[in-house]
Design a protein around this motif. Structure first.
Motif, PDB file in Angstrom:
ATOM      1  N   VAL A 175       0.838  -1.203   0.000  1.00  0.00           N
ATOM      2  CA  VAL A 175       0.000   0.000   0.000  1.00  0.00           C
ATOM      3  C   VAL A 175       0.873   1.253   0.000  1.00  0.00           C
ATOM      4  O   VAL A 175       0.669   2.169  -0.794  1.00  0.00           O
ATOM      5  N   VAL A 176       1.860   1.286   0.868  1.00  0.00           N
ATOM      6  CA  VAL A 176       2.725   2.477   0.949  1.00  0.00           C
ATOM      7  C   VAL A 176       3.555   2.628  -0.324  1.00  0.00           C
ATOM      8  O   VAL A 176       3.615   3.715  -0.914  1.00  0.00           O
ATOM      9  N   LEU A 177       4.178   1.541  -0.749  1.00  0.00           N
ATOM     10  CA  LEU A 177       5.041   1.627  -1.936  1.00  0.00           C
ATOM     11  C   LEU A 177       4.229   1.958  -3.181  1.00  0.00           C
ATOM     12  O   LEU A 177       4.616   2.820  -3.984  1.00  0.00           O
ATOM     13  N   GLY A 178       3.105   1.305  -3.352  1.00  0.00           N
ATOM     14  CA  GLY A 178       2.268   1.569  -4.519  1.00  0.00           C
ATOM     15  C   GLY A 178       1.723   2.985  -4.544  1.00  0.00           C
ATOM     16  O   GLY A 178       1.725   3.645  -5.589  1.00  0.00           O
ATOM     17  N   ALA A 179       1.264   3.459  -3.410  1.00  0.00           N
ATOM     18  CA  ALA A 179       0.735   4.823  -3.340  1.00  0.00           C
ATOM     19  C   ALA A 179       1.822   5.847  -3.628  1.00  0.00           C
ATOM     20  O   ALA A 179       1.591   6.821  -4.354  1.00  0.00           O
ATOM     21  N   LEU A 209       7.721  11.370  -1.034  1.00  0.00           N
ATOM     22  CA  LEU A 209       8.053  11.400   0.396  1.00  0.00           C
ATOM     23  C   LEU A 209       6.855  11.823   1.236  1.00  0.00           C
ATOM     24  O   LEU A 209       6.583  11.254   2.305  1.00  0.00           O
ATOM     25  N   ASN A 210       6.134  12.818   0.754  1.00  0.00           N
ATOM     26  CA  ASN A 210       4.959  13.310   1.464  1.00  0.00           C
ATOM     27  C   ASN A 210       3.892  12.228   1.569  1.00  0.00           C
ATOM     28  O   ASN A 210       3.350  11.960   2.649  1.00  0.00           O
ATOM     29  N   ILE A 211       3.576  11.589   0.462  1.00  0.00           N
ATOM     30  CA  ILE A 211       2.538  10.558   0.454  1.00  0.00           C
ATOM     31  C   ILE A 211       2.954   9.359   1.291  1.00  0.00           C
ATOM     32  O   ILE A 211       2.147   8.812   2.055  1.00  0.00           O
ATOM     33  N   ALA A 212       4.193   8.920   1.181  1.00  0.00           N
ATOM     34  CA  ALA A 212       4.652   7.758   1.957  1.00  0.00           C
ATOM     35  C   ALA A 212       4.509   8.004   3.459  1.00  0.00           C
ATOM     36  O   ALA A 212       4.098   7.110   4.200  1.00  0.00           O
ATOM     37  N   GLY A 213       4.821   9.198   3.900  1.00  0.00           N
ATOM     38  CA  GLY A 213       4.680   9.513   5.323  1.00  0.00           C
ATOM     39  C   GLY A 213       3.233   9.619   5.763  1.00  0.00           C
ATOM     40  O   GLY A 213       2.877   9.198   6.866  1.00  0.00           O
ATOM     41  N   ARG A 214       2.388  10.171   4.894  1.00  0.00           N
ATOM     42  CA  ARG A 214       0.987  10.383   5.269  1.00  0.00           C
ATOM     43  C   ARG A 214       0.147   9.120   5.199  1.00  0.00           C
ATOM     44  O   ARG A 214      -0.845   8.991   5.911  1.00  0.00           O
ATOM     45  N   ILE A 215       0.501   8.195   4.340  1.00  0.00           N
ATOM     46  CA  ILE A 215      -0.361   7.032   4.130  1.00  0.00           C
ATOM     47  C   ILE A 215       0.033   5.839   5.010  1.00  0.00           C
ATOM     48  O   ILE A 215      -0.670   4.831   5.044  1.00  0.00           O
ATOM     49  N   LYS A 216       1.113   5.961   5.747  1.00  0.00           N
ATOM     50  CA  LYS A 216       1.610   4.838   6.548  1.00  0.00           C
ATOM     51  C   LYS A 216       0.544   4.284   7.493  1.00  0.00           C
ATOM     52  O   LYS A 216       0.321   3.077   7.554  1.00  0.00           O
ATOM     53  N   ILE A 274      -0.771  -6.347  14.097  1.00  0.00           N
ATOM     54  CA  ILE A 274      -0.676  -4.892  13.936  1.00  0.00           C
ATOM     55  C   ILE A 274       0.787  -4.469  13.819  1.00  0.00           C
ATOM     56  O   ILE A 274       1.140  -3.626  12.983  1.00  0.00           O
ATOM     57  N   LEU A 275       1.653  -5.064  14.635  1.00  0.00           N
ATOM     58  CA  LEU A 275       3.080  -4.744  14.574  1.00  0.00           C
ATOM     59  C   LEU A 275       3.691  -5.167  13.233  1.00  0.00           C
ATOM     60  O   LEU A 275       4.512  -4.438  12.667  1.00  0.00           O
ATOM     61  N   CYS A 276       3.286  -6.325  12.718  1.00  0.00           N
ATOM     62  CA  CYS A 276       3.782  -6.766  11.404  1.00  0.00           C
ATOM     63  C   CYS A 276       3.340  -5.794  10.316  1.00  0.00           C
ATOM     64  O   CYS A 276       4.125  -5.453   9.422  1.00  0.00           O
ATOM     65  N   ALA A 277       2.100  -5.357  10.377  1.00  0.00           N
ATOM     66  CA  ALA A 277       1.606  -4.398   9.391  1.00  0.00           C
ATOM     67  C   ALA A 277       2.359  -3.078   9.504  1.00  0.00           C
ATOM     68  O   ALA A 277       2.738  -2.482   8.493  1.00  0.00           O
ATOM     69  N   PHE A 278       2.600  -2.625  10.732  1.00  0.00           N
ATOM     70  CA  PHE A 278       3.343  -1.383  10.913  1.00  0.00           C
ATOM     71  C   PHE A 278       4.770  -1.521  10.386  1.00  0.00           C
ATOM     72  O   PHE A 278       5.296  -0.611   9.745  1.00  0.00           O
ATOM     73  N   LEU A 279       5.384  -2.668  10.646  1.00  0.00           N
ATOM     74  CA  LEU A 279       6.745  -2.886  10.160  1.00  0.00           C
ATOM     75  C   LEU A 279       6.794  -2.851   8.637  1.00  0.00           C
ATOM     76  O   LEU A 279       7.690  -2.245   8.047  1.00  0.00           O
ATOM     77  N   ALA A 336       4.696  -1.249   6.617  1.00  0.00           N
ATOM     78  CA  ALA A 336       4.472   0.134   6.193  1.00  0.00           C
ATOM     79  C   ALA A 336       5.715   0.985   6.439  1.00  0.00           C
ATOM     80  O   ALA A 336       6.086   1.821   5.604  1.00  0.00           O
ATOM     81  N   HIS A 337       6.357   0.770   7.567  1.00  0.00           N
ATOM     82  CA  HIS A 337       7.547   1.554   7.892  1.00  0.00           C
ATOM     83  C   HIS A 337       8.708   1.227   6.945  1.00  0.00           C
ATOM     84  O   HIS A 337       9.406   2.134   6.480  1.00  0.00           O
ATOM     85  N   LEU A 338       8.902  -0.058   6.662  1.00  0.00           N
ATOM     86  CA  LEU A 338       9.984  -0.427   5.749  1.00  0.00           C
ATOM     87  C   LEU A 338       9.741   0.115   4.342  1.00  0.00           C
ATOM     88  O   LEU A 338      10.690   0.532   3.667  1.00  0.00           O
ATOM     89  N   ALA A 339       8.502   0.132   3.905  1.00  0.00           N
ATOM     90  CA  ALA A 339       8.196   0.717   2.594  1.00  0.00           C
ATOM     91  C   ALA A 339       8.474   2.215   2.598  1.00  0.00           C
ATOM     92  O   ALA A 339       9.009   2.758   1.622  1.00  0.00           O
ATOM     93  N   THR A 340       8.131   2.891   3.687  1.00  0.00           N
ATOM     94  CA  THR A 340       8.424   4.324   3.800  1.00  0.00           C
ATOM     95  C   THR A 340       9.924   4.567   3.765  1.00  0.00           C
ATOM     96  O   THR A 340      10.401   5.492   3.094  1.00  0.00           O
TER      97      THR A 340
END
Length: 108
Positions: free
Chosen positions: A18-22, A42-49, A86-91, A93-97
């Motif tokens: 989701v983060v990388l594609g967006a 950069l803006n979108i990656a941070g906002r969509i995380k 939830i932690l796996c999903a956050f990880l 999203a964070h790695l994609a950012t």
């Protein structure tokens, strides 16, 4: 395959995608709009995380309800599984950012 690892892996990669594609599609849109693709990505990656995490865990409040119901009844294992998802999903999203940050930093 164990359902726990299956779901954790899916959550990670869904949030990552989701983060990388967006960010990538926002960069393409920036080219059409004649604005900086790097800044836009950069803006979108941070906002969509955070939204990527929500999408990965099901897009609803159900995981939070599962945690609440199980903790109140004294069953910690299902609650800890939901927290781990939830932690796996956050990880993911964070790695994609971080990947988007790295790509934008090294692109120019």
């Amino acid at each position: 395959m164990n359902r726990f690892y299956y779901q954790a892996t899916l959550d990670f990669f869904i949030a990552f995608g989701v983060v990388l594609g967006a960010a990538m599609l926002a960069g393409m849109a920036a080219l059409f709009l004649w604005v900086s693709p790097q800044e836009t990505m950069l803006n979108i990656a941070g906002r969509i995380k955070i939204w990527a995490v929500v999408v990965a865990i099901g897009g609803s409040i159900d995981p939070i309800r599962v945690i609440e119901a199980n903790v109140m009844e004294g069953f910690l294992s299902p609650a800890l599984q939901q927290v781990f998802y939830i932690l796996c999903a956050f990880l993911g999203a964070h790695l994609a950012t971080e990947l988007v940050n790295w790509m934008c930093r090294n692109a120019g």
